[in-house]
Write a protein that holds these residues in place. Structure first.
Motif, PDB file in Angstrom:
ATOM      1  N   VAL A 189       0.836  -1.210   0.000  1.00 49.99           N
ATOM      2  CA  VAL A 189       0.000   0.000   0.000  1.00 49.99           C
ATOM      3  C   VAL A 189       0.871   1.260   0.000  1.00 49.99           C
ATOM      4  O   VAL A 189       1.824   1.376   0.776  1.00 49.99           O
ATOM      5  CB  VAL A 189      -0.977  -0.035   1.196  1.00 49.99           C
ATOM      6  CG1 VAL A 189      -1.732   1.287   1.337  1.00 49.99           C
ATOM      7  CG2 VAL A 189      -1.952  -1.203   1.031  1.00 49.99           C
ATOM      8  N   LYS A 190       0.515   2.179  -0.903  1.00 48.91           N
ATOM      9  CA  LYS A 190       1.262   3.433  -1.063  1.00 48.91           C
ATOM     10  C   LYS A 190       0.636   4.533  -0.205  1.00 48.91           C
ATOM     11  O   LYS A 190      -0.475   4.399   0.275  1.00 48.91           O
ATOM     12  CB  LYS A 190       1.242   3.844  -2.538  1.00 48.91           C
ATOM     13  CG  LYS A 190       1.847   2.767  -3.437  1.00 48.91           C
ATOM     14  CD  LYS A 190       2.004   3.227  -4.879  1.00 48.91           C
ATOM     15  CE  LYS A 190       0.767   3.043  -5.704  1.00 48.91           C
ATOM     16  NZ  LYS A 190       0.998   3.273  -7.140  1.00 48.91           N
ATOM     17  N   TRP A 191       1.381   5.641  -0.022  1.00 53.07           N
ATOM     18  CA  TRP A 191       0.902   6.795   0.780  1.00 53.07           C
ATOM     19  C   TRP A 191       0.309   6.267   2.088  1.00 53.07           C
ATOM     20  O   TRP A 191      -0.832   6.602   2.467  1.00 53.07           O
ATOM     21  CB  TRP A 191      -0.145   7.603   0.000  1.00 53.07           C
ATOM     22  CG  TRP A 191       0.253   7.820  -1.423  1.00 53.07           C
ATOM     23  CD1 TRP A 191       1.253   8.633  -1.864  1.00 53.07           C
ATOM     24  CD2 TRP A 191      -0.298   7.189  -2.593  1.00 53.07           C
ATOM     25  NE1 TRP A 191       1.341   8.544  -3.224  1.00 53.07           N
ATOM     26  CE2 TRP A 191       0.412   7.680  -3.701  1.00 53.07           C
ATOM     27  CE3 TRP A 191      -1.327   6.267  -2.801  1.00 53.07           C
ATOM     28  CZ2 TRP A 191       0.130   7.269  -5.000  1.00 53.07           C
ATOM     29  CZ3 TRP A 191      -1.612   5.864  -4.093  1.00 53.07           C
ATOM     30  CH2 TRP A 191      -0.890   6.355  -5.174  1.00 53.07           C
ATOM     31  N   LEU A 192       1.087   5.474   2.781  1.00 49.03           N
ATOM     32  CA  LEU A 192       0.582   4.731   3.947  1.00 49.03           C
ATOM     33  C   LEU A 192       0.155   5.689   5.062  1.00 49.03           C
ATOM     34  O   LEU A 192       0.940   6.514   5.522  1.00 49.03           O
ATOM     35  CB  LEU A 192       1.685   3.786   4.448  1.00 49.03           C
ATOM     36  CG  LEU A 192       1.293   2.855   5.582  1.00 49.03           C
ATOM     37  CD1 LEU A 192       0.193   1.891   5.147  1.00 49.03           C
ATOM     38  CD2 LEU A 192       2.515   2.065   6.057  1.00 49.03           C
ATOM     39  N   LYS A 193      -1.091   5.563   5.468  1.00 50.54           N
ATOM     40  CA  LYS A 193      -1.672   6.468   6.465  1.00 50.54           C
ATOM     41  C   LYS A 193      -1.807   5.758   7.806  1.00 50.54           C
ATOM     42  O   LYS A 193      -1.593   6.343   8.854  1.00 50.54           O
ATOM     43  CB  LYS A 193      -3.043   6.874   5.922  1.00 50.54           C
ATOM     44  CG  LYS A 193      -4.081   7.397   6.824  1.00 50.54           C
ATOM     45  CD  LYS A 193      -5.352   7.575   5.951  1.00 50.54           C
ATOM     46  CE  LYS A 193      -6.655   7.305   6.664  1.00 50.54           C
ATOM     47  NZ  LYS A 193      -6.978   8.279   7.657  1.00 50.54           N
ATOM     48  N   GLU A 194      -2.147   4.475   7.737  1.00 53.78           N
ATOM     49  CA  GLU A 194      -2.433   3.763   8.985  1.00 53.78           C
ATOM     50  C   GLU A 194      -2.099   2.285   8.858  1.00 53.78           C
ATOM     51  O   GLU A 194      -2.317   1.669   7.801  1.00 53.78           O
ATOM     52  CB  GLU A 194      -3.929   3.924   9.303  1.00 53.78           C
ATOM     53  CG  GLU A 194      -4.266   3.497  10.701  1.00 53.78           C
ATOM     54  CD  GLU A 194      -5.723   3.793  11.065  1.00 53.78           C
ATOM     55  OE1 GLU A 194      -6.386   4.574  10.354  1.00 53.78           O
ATOM     56  OE2 GLU A 194      -6.177   3.216  12.053  1.00 53.78           O
ATOM     57  N   ILE A 195      -1.584   1.727   9.953  1.00 51.40           N
ATOM     58  CA  ILE A 195      -1.370   0.278  10.076  1.00 51.40           C
ATOM     59  C   ILE A 195      -2.295  -0.167  11.192  1.00 51.40           C
ATOM     60  O   ILE A 195      -2.201   0.352  12.310  1.00 51.40           O
ATOM     61  CB  ILE A 195       0.096  -0.020  10.475  1.00 51.40           C
ATOM     62  CG1 ILE A 195       1.056   0.491   9.402  1.00 51.40           C
ATOM     63  CG2 ILE A 195       0.294  -1.504  10.743  1.00 51.40           C
ATOM     64  CD1 ILE A 195       2.528   0.397   9.806  1.00 51.40           C
ATOM     65  N   ARG A 196      -3.206  -1.083  10.865  1.00 48.06           N
ATOM     66  CA  ARG A 196      -4.181  -1.537  11.869  1.00 48.06           C
ATOM     67  C   ARG A 196      -4.032  -3.038  12.078  1.00 48.06           C
ATOM     68  O   ARG A 196      -4.155  -3.801  11.127  1.00 48.06           O
ATOM     69  CB  ARG A 196      -5.589  -1.278  11.363  1.00 48.06           C
ATOM     70  CG  ARG A 196      -6.359  -0.302  12.200  1.00 48.06           C
ATOM     71  CD  ARG A 196      -7.792  -0.226  11.706  1.00 48.06           C
ATOM     72  NE  ARG A 196      -8.093   1.075  11.143  1.00 48.06           N
ATOM     73  CZ  ARG A 196      -9.042   1.309  10.239  1.00 48.06           C
ATOM     74  NH1 ARG A 196      -9.764   0.324   9.746  1.00 48.06           N
ATOM     75  NH2 ARG A 196      -9.269   2.524   9.802  1.00 48.06           N
TER      76      ARG A 196
END
Ligand code: MTE
Length: 367
Positions: free
Chosen positions: A204-211
């Motif tokens: 995943v690009k432009w990674l905003k969150e890791i859940r």
């Protein structure tokens, strides 16, 4: 030649402008072990977000002991940097060959160019997860991007997940550099996942969150798209939950040169291409046939023997005047082989084409 968007090479094949999707011509792809960034394929489901590096934050949430938020500077100062070469391939690579068998509407007709190989620098996902601490029940790691897309009237961020055991392997990177430069916007600036051996959709690009979650991501691109169905299932009778969620890449090999249109002179012809194995497997053998698969020549494997990275290969054939059907097939380190044709693996979304790759060439009298 007209300028290509996003700094891409003049010969880059643009399959779609919005969202931007394309890849390199195969003769240029196979020229370098490391794909130059201007030739690296790109697959996008929405607009390319413009991210301000200074205000960018990465959140780590879900089944963790300590939810965390990091700026870029915090990430790079807190965690050791890692350099690794890795190949990314879209699950839709080589879809056109499946389309030639039976139409696949509403999906990109990729040739064999939805694959590239780069040198990445970043931090280990496993280090970031260790810092947050895993809580009871953690089993999957979801990644959410900053880009938005729309499906069935709903707007949402692109996302997907990988099983926790893959996330903890130490191989999965949160990359901020590609080929010794900061990530280009189209490749995920300022931070992206690079998950070797796994379909490109999970990087995943432009990674905003890791859940961290007990089950796989509920994102459309995990729950509905990127599932594999048997050949008799189509958009009319599909039950989405019954499809296999894709994770590891399948085994593939491709002839890149000579192209069908090249018409090399009779005599010694050098044939070149790539092969890729999935998961933790690597390429053990690549074989080439000049007679539609009746007899085979062993190919020379170039570069490094390692999982998660492609293997460029070459072979010399002695070809007489006339038409020839070149065929390539590979075997991986778990002795997996490729199916001879697309018949058994055709699926209505057009993923994971692992069939032998065939290329017709005609040797003509030279002037
Ligand atoms: N990440 C986000 N946020 N949005 C996307 O559309 N596309 C995925 C993945 N990561 C995508 C994404 C898919 S399907 C692939 S194959 C790879 O990015 C392609 O990465 P690249 O564009 O750097 O080649």
């Amino acid at each position: 030649m007209a300028d290509k968007p996003f700094g891409k090479h003049p010969d880059f094949i643009v399959r779609e402008m919005s969202p931007f999707n394309g890849g390199p011509p195969l003769n240029l792809l196979v020229e370098n072990q490391l794909t130059p960034t201007e030739l690296f394929f790109s697959r996008n489901h929405g607009d390319i977000p413009e991210v301000d590096a200074a205000s960018y934050r990465l959140e780590v949430s879900g089944l963790v002991e300590q939810p965390l938020t990091f700026s870029l500077a915090e990430l790079t100062s807190r965690f050791p940097s890692v350099d690794a070469a890795a190949t990314l391939q879209c699950a839709g690579n080589r879809r056109q060959e499946l389309i030639d068998r039976k139409p696949i509407p509403n999906e990109l007709p990729w040739g064999a160019e939805a694959i590239s190989h780069a040198a990445w620098r970043g931090l280990r996902l496993s280090d970031v997860l260790a810092a947050a601490g895993l809580a009871q029940g953690a089993a999957h790691v979801e990644f959410i991007g900053l880009d938005e897309t729309e499906r069935h009237g709903e707007r949402f961020n692109f996302g997907g997940s990988i099983p926790l055991k893959d996330a903890l392997s130490g191989e999965v990177l949160l990359a901020y550099e590609m080929n010794a430069a900061p990530l280009e916007p189209v490749h995920g600036f300022p931070l992206r996942v690079v998950a070797p051996g796994i379909i490109g959709a999970r990087s995943v690009k432009w990674l905003k969150e890791i859940r961290v979650q007990p089950e796989p991501s509920h994102n459309y691109f995990q729950r509905v798209a990127y599932r594999l169905f048997p050949p008799d299932v189509d958009s009319q009778n599909v039950v989405w939950e019954q499809g296999m969620m894709l994770n590891e890449n399948s085994l593939t090999s491709v002839i890149c040169t000579p192209a069908e249109s090249e018409n090399p002179p009779a005599g010694a012809v050098t044939v070149r291409g790539y092969a890729l194995a999935g998961g933790e497997r690597s390429i053990a053998r690549v074989e080439l046939s000049a007679d539609g698969g009746r007899s085979w020549t062993q190919c020379e494997l170039l570069g490094e023997d390692a999982p998660g990275i492609w293997r460029l290969w070459q072979a010399q054939l002695d070809l007489a005047l006339g038409e020839h059907e070149l065929v390539v097939r590979a075997v991986d380190s778990a002795a997996n082989a490729q199916p001879p044709d697309v018949e058994q693996i055709w699926n209505f979304k057009g993923y994971m084409n692992s069939a032998w790759h065939r290329q017709k060439i005609e040797i003509k009298q030279s002037d």
